[in-house]
Design an enzyme around this catalytic site. Structure first.
Site, short mmCIF file in Angstrom:
data_model
loop_
_atom_site.label_atom_id
_atom_site.label_comp_id
_atom_site.label_asym_id
_atom_site.label_seq_id
_atom_site.Cartn_x
_atom_site.Cartn_y
_atom_site.Cartn_z
N LYS A 1 38.48 33.71 43.48
CA LYS A 1 37.55 34.18 44.51
C LYS A 1 36.74 33.00 45.00
CE LYS A 1 33.73 34.38 43.31
NZ LYS A 1 32.46 34.40 42.56
N GLY B 1 35.37 33.49 39.65
CA GLY B 1 35.60 34.88 39.27
C GLY B 1 36.90 35.09 38.53
N GLY B 2 37.28 34.13 37.69
CA GLY B 2 38.57 34.22 37.01
C GLY B 2 38.70 35.45 36.13
N PRO C 1 39.99 27.62 35.75
CA PRO C 1 38.96 27.22 34.78
C PRO C 1 37.96 28.35 34.54
CG PRO C 1 38.67 26.08 36.88
CD PRO C 1 39.97 26.78 36.96
N VAL C 2 37.38 28.34 33.34
CA VAL C 2 36.45 29.39 32.93
C VAL C 2 35.03 28.98 33.27
CG1 VAL C 2 35.62 30.70 30.93
CG2 VAL C 2 38.04 30.06 31.09
N ALA C 3 34.19 29.99 33.59
CA ALA C 3 32.79 29.75 33.97
C ALA C 3 32.73 28.74 35.10
CB ALA C 3 31.96 29.27 32.77
N ALA C 4 33.53 29.00 36.16
CA ALA C 4 33.73 28.02 37.21
C ALA C 4 33.31 28.50 38.59
CB ALA C 4 35.21 27.61 37.25
N ASP D 1 31.52 40.83 40.40
CA ASP D 1 32.66 40.29 41.13
C ASP D 1 33.91 41.17 41.05
OD1 ASP D 1 31.42 38.02 42.10
OD2 ASP D 1 32.05 36.75 40.44
N SER E 1 36.96 38.18 36.33
CA SER E 1 36.92 39.35 37.22
C SER E 1 38.26 39.53 37.92
CB SER E 1 35.81 39.18 38.26
OG SER E 1 34.54 39.11 37.63
#
Length: 289
Positions: free
Chosen positions: A6, A99-100, A93-96, A133, A102
């Site tokens: 997103k 919205g991975g 990537p995580v916490a990026a 998200d 989500s």
């Protein structure tokens, strides 16, 4: 099932409410396969979750994973969800700020709709219960995201946008960014944006630059200063029309007027910063995943 990144082309944030959350106004679009997770799921005798991909870590295979939470939310409502064998390919990537998690939950809900387990309205209700998200991620097409994220309105007739997504390899968790935003005390009541008609990527980028912003960009930079360096690099690339943070970061993006400019920018930045996560892709103006 693709679970695309997103991108918040703009993100306006209202003051904290009594529940501690914030009203939002954001134009959201979704990336192509080059910047997507992928979720595969099938009916099984026992539930399972396997993780693959460059950002797969053991701590993602827990009950906190939003894919698992999506299934649990269905069961909590008394819906008959069969045990699912799931394989999640984590390429985002995580916490990026993309919205991975989500996106993964949205993909799971779309799979359940495809299986006939959920209707789209019920899936959207469950999505809203999982996080701000997830409703947009379930829709997975260009939309305006408002309220606390639960109000999503599809947007049509947007141009396709060549975009370069860049993350410096640093996590930027959402909670601390919002706390820094609140501590700054500069939030104003939201005035919802009115989208004009856009002739192409150049007019859209000019409107974004003149009329919109990401209210979380400065708070995110205060937590991860490297974001400012990424934005500077993106703004200086040939053909870059707009450089901005997506969501709460630390992923930034630059819009380009052509795929040729995007390709050259991708090659240039990869040579300069081989350790950064860099993904050239196309935000489709009318696509749904």
């Amino acid at each position: 099932m693709l679970a695309p990144a997103k991108v918040n082309l703009f993100l306006h944030v209202g003051p904290a409410k009594e529940n501690g959350r914030h009203d939002l106004d954001s134009l959201v679009m979704f990336a192509g396969p080059e910047a997507s997770d992928r979720l595969e799921a099938r009916k099984a005798t026992q539930p399972s979750l396997d993780l693959h991909g460059q950002f797969a870590t053991y701590d993602l295979a827990t009950p906190d994973n939003l894919v698992v939470q999506a299934l649990a939310a269905c069961q909590a409502r008394g819906l008959r969800v069969p045990p699912m064998a799931m394989s999640l390919h984590k390429e985002l990537p995580v916490a990026a700020g993309l919205g991975g998690g989500s996106a993964d939950a949205g993909a799971m809900l779309r799979i359940l709709v495809k299986l006939g387990t959920l209707t789209p309205p019920v899936a959207m209700t469950i999505a809203a219960s999982l996080g701000g998200d997830v409703p947009a991620a379930f829709l997975s097409r260009p939309c305006l995201m408002r309220g606390e994220g639960e109000q999503v309105t599809p947007v049509t007739n947007l141009p396709d946008l060549p975009i370069l997504l860049v993350n410096p390899g640093l996590a930027c968790p959402t909670g601390p960014v919002f706390r820094a935003f609140d501590a700054a005390g500069q939030a104003a009541p939201l005035e919802l944006a009115e989208l004009p008609d856009f002739e192409g990527v150049e007019t859209l980028a000019a409107w974004l630059e003149a009329e919109t912003r990401n209210d979380l960009q400065a708070p995110a930079i205060s937590i991860v200063p490297e974001i400012a360096n990424v934005l500077g690099e993106l703004a200086g690339l040939k053909g870059s029309l707009l450089a901005r943070l997506s969501g709460s970061g630390a992923t930034c993006f630059a819009l380009f007027s052509s795929r040729t400019d995007l390709r050259h920018a991708n090659e240039t930045l990869r040579m300069r910063h081989p350790r950064w996560w860099i993904a050239p892709t196309l935000l489709g103006g009318s696509q749904a995943h």
